[in-house]
Design a protein around this motif. Structure first.
Motif, PDB file in Angstrom:
ATOM      1  N   UNK A 298     -11.222  13.001  -1.105  1.00  0.00           N
ATOM      2  CA  UNK A 298     -11.041  14.344  -0.572  1.00  0.00           C
ATOM      3  C   UNK A 298     -11.438  14.330   0.903  1.00  0.00           C
ATOM      4  N   UNK A 299     -10.479  14.654   1.767  1.00  0.00           N
ATOM      5  CA  UNK A 299     -10.748  14.718   3.200  1.00  0.00           C
ATOM      6  C   UNK A 299     -11.139  16.145   3.551  1.00  0.00           C
TER       7      UNK A 299
ATOM      8  N   UNK B 250       0.852  -1.187   0.000  1.00  0.00           N
ATOM      9  CA  UNK B 250       0.000   0.000   0.000  1.00  0.00           C
ATOM     10  C   UNK B 250       0.887   1.237   0.000  1.00  0.00           C
ATOM     11  N   UNK B 251       0.443   2.280  -0.712  1.00  0.00           N
ATOM     12  CA  UNK B 251       1.140   3.563  -0.674  1.00  0.00           C
ATOM     13  C   UNK B 251       0.107   4.683  -0.590  1.00  0.00           C
ATOM     14  N   UNK B 252      -0.068   5.181   0.623  1.00  0.00           N
ATOM     15  CA  UNK B 252      -0.968   6.308   0.884  1.00  0.00           C
ATOM     16  C   UNK B 252      -0.150   7.591   0.841  1.00  0.00           C
ATOM     17  N   UNK B 253      -0.663   8.615   0.203  1.00  0.00           N
ATOM     18  CA  UNK B 253      -0.033   9.938   0.223  1.00  0.00           C
ATOM     19  C   UNK B 253      -1.063  10.907   0.793  1.00  0.00           C
ATOM     20  N   UNK B 254      -0.686  11.543   1.917  1.00  0.00           N
ATOM     21  CA  UNK B 254      -1.587  12.464   2.609  1.00  0.00           C
ATOM     22  C   UNK B 254      -0.882  13.797   2.811  1.00  0.00           C
ATOM     23  N   UNK B 255      -1.588  14.734   3.403  1.00  0.00           N
ATOM     24  CA  UNK B 255      -0.995  16.042   3.720  1.00  0.00           C
ATOM     25  C   UNK B 255       0.152  15.886   4.712  1.00  0.00           C
ATOM     26  N   UNK B 256       0.166  14.788   5.468  1.00  0.00           N
ATOM     27  CA  UNK B 256       1.202  14.597   6.483  1.00  0.00           C
ATOM     28  C   UNK B 256       2.288  13.610   6.075  1.00  0.00           C
ATOM     29  N   UNK B 257       2.277  13.147   4.823  1.00  0.00           N
ATOM     30  CA  UNK B 257       3.351  12.264   4.382  1.00  0.00           C
ATOM     31  C   UNK B 257       2.857  11.023   3.661  1.00  0.00           C
ATOM     32  N   UNK B 258       3.781  10.075   3.452  1.00  0.00           N
ATOM     33  CA  UNK B 258       3.507   8.821   2.754  1.00  0.00           C
ATOM     34  C   UNK B 258       3.522   7.683   3.765  1.00  0.00           C
TER      35      UNK B 258
ATOM     36  N   UNK C 114      -6.302   9.367  10.877  1.00  0.00           N
ATOM     37  CA  UNK C 114      -6.148  10.792  11.131  1.00  0.00           C
ATOM     38  C   UNK C 114      -6.682  10.976  12.545  1.00  0.00           C
ATOM     39  N   UNK C 115      -5.802  11.353  13.454  1.00  0.00           N
ATOM     40  CA  UNK C 115      -6.224  11.529  14.849  1.00  0.00           C
ATOM     41  C   UNK C 115      -6.120  12.995  15.230  1.00  0.00           C
ATOM     42  N   UNK C 116      -7.048  13.424  16.073  1.00  0.00           N
ATOM     43  CA  UNK C 116      -7.074  14.807  16.524  1.00  0.00           C
ATOM     44  C   UNK C 116      -6.903  15.755  15.325  1.00  0.00           C
ATOM     45  N   UNK C 117      -7.800  15.609  14.356  1.00  0.00           N
ATOM     46  CA  UNK C 117      -7.693  16.310  13.069  1.00  0.00           C
ATOM     47  C   UNK C 117      -7.569  17.821  13.224  1.00  0.00           C
ATOM     48  N   UNK C 118      -6.743  18.385  12.363  1.00  0.00           N
ATOM     49  CA  UNK C 118      -6.622  19.839  12.250  1.00  0.00           C
ATOM     50  C   UNK C 118      -6.984  20.216  10.816  1.00  0.00           C
ATOM     51  N   UNK C 119      -7.140  21.494  10.568  1.00  0.00           N
ATOM     52  CA  UNK C 119      -7.456  21.945   9.214  1.00  0.00           C
ATOM     53  C   UNK C 119      -6.362  21.550   8.230  1.00  0.00           C
ATOM     54  N   UNK C 120      -5.127  21.354   8.714  1.00  0.00           N
ATOM     55  CA  UNK C 120      -4.013  20.953   7.850  1.00  0.00           C
ATOM     56  C   UNK C 120      -4.171  19.528   7.324  1.00  0.00           C
TER      57      UNK C 120
END
Length: 188
Positions: free
Chosen positions: A148-149, A104-112, A120-126
């Motif tokens: 789209x998150x 699996x290869x996930x790419x998110x705002x916080x990395x791969x 996604x824990x304690x979500x922020x707008x980022x």
């Protein structure tokens, strides 16, 4: 041969002998005949899956056939990302896919990330934005799936208009100037 291969990859069958005076007769899947020494197919598809049969001829003498089996694996379609993709600031969600894969290869705002699920824990707008996922199995990679998150801002704590004293039996009213989708009042 470089079998197994995935749809879209090259098939290469390279003969290691280099004997002068040989002629080559290949029968490849679908019955096509080739007379080249080596087989090179630039972009494999399912019609290339199967047995490649070779006979060689020298001085009018024909060899016994040699068979090489080539597996062509289907390309994966884009995986579907499942989970709650619309959350509020401070909330958590787990995203996954039901697609069967070995990598699996996930790419998110916080990395791969290379795990079957991501959190996604304690979500922020980022944390908001497009998340993509590629999977692979048996060396074949999928198309890219995406979701789209959405991270909604937490509303500000409402200010309650001052309450004036009331006598028993009179109506007590609470008001706020904050506009929201819903209100939940609690009296202690």
């Amino acid at each position: 041969s470089n079998s197994p291969v995935c749809e879209g990859q090259a098939i290469s069958i390279i003969l290691t002998n280099n004997v002068a005076g040989l002629s080559y007769d290949w029968t490849i899947p679908g019955g096509t005949k080739l007379t080249t020494r080596d087989i090179n197919i630039a972009s494999a598809n399912s019609s290339h899956d199967g047995d490649y049969i070779l006979t060689v001829t020298k001085d009018n003498c024909v060899s016994e056939p040699t068979t090489i089996n080539v597996e062509v694996s289907s390309k994966f379609s884009a995986p579907t990302i499942v989970g709650d993709v619309e959350i509020c600031e401070g909330e958590s969600t787990t995203l996954s896919t039901s697609a069967d894969a070995t990598a699996y290869e996930w790419v998110t705002a916080k990395g791969t990330f290379t795990t079957p699920t991501i959190q996604i824990t304690n979500a922020t707008l980022a944390d908001a934005g497009i998340i993509t996922l590629k999977i692979s199995k048996d060396g074949c990679e999928s198309e890219t799936g995406s979701a789209s998150v959405i991270v909604n801002s937490k509303p500000i704590a409402p200010a309650i208009d001052p309450v004036t004293p009331v006598c028993e039996g009179e109506t007590l009213s609470f008001n706020t100037s904050v506009i929201a989708d819903a209100y939940s009042w609690k009296v202690n």
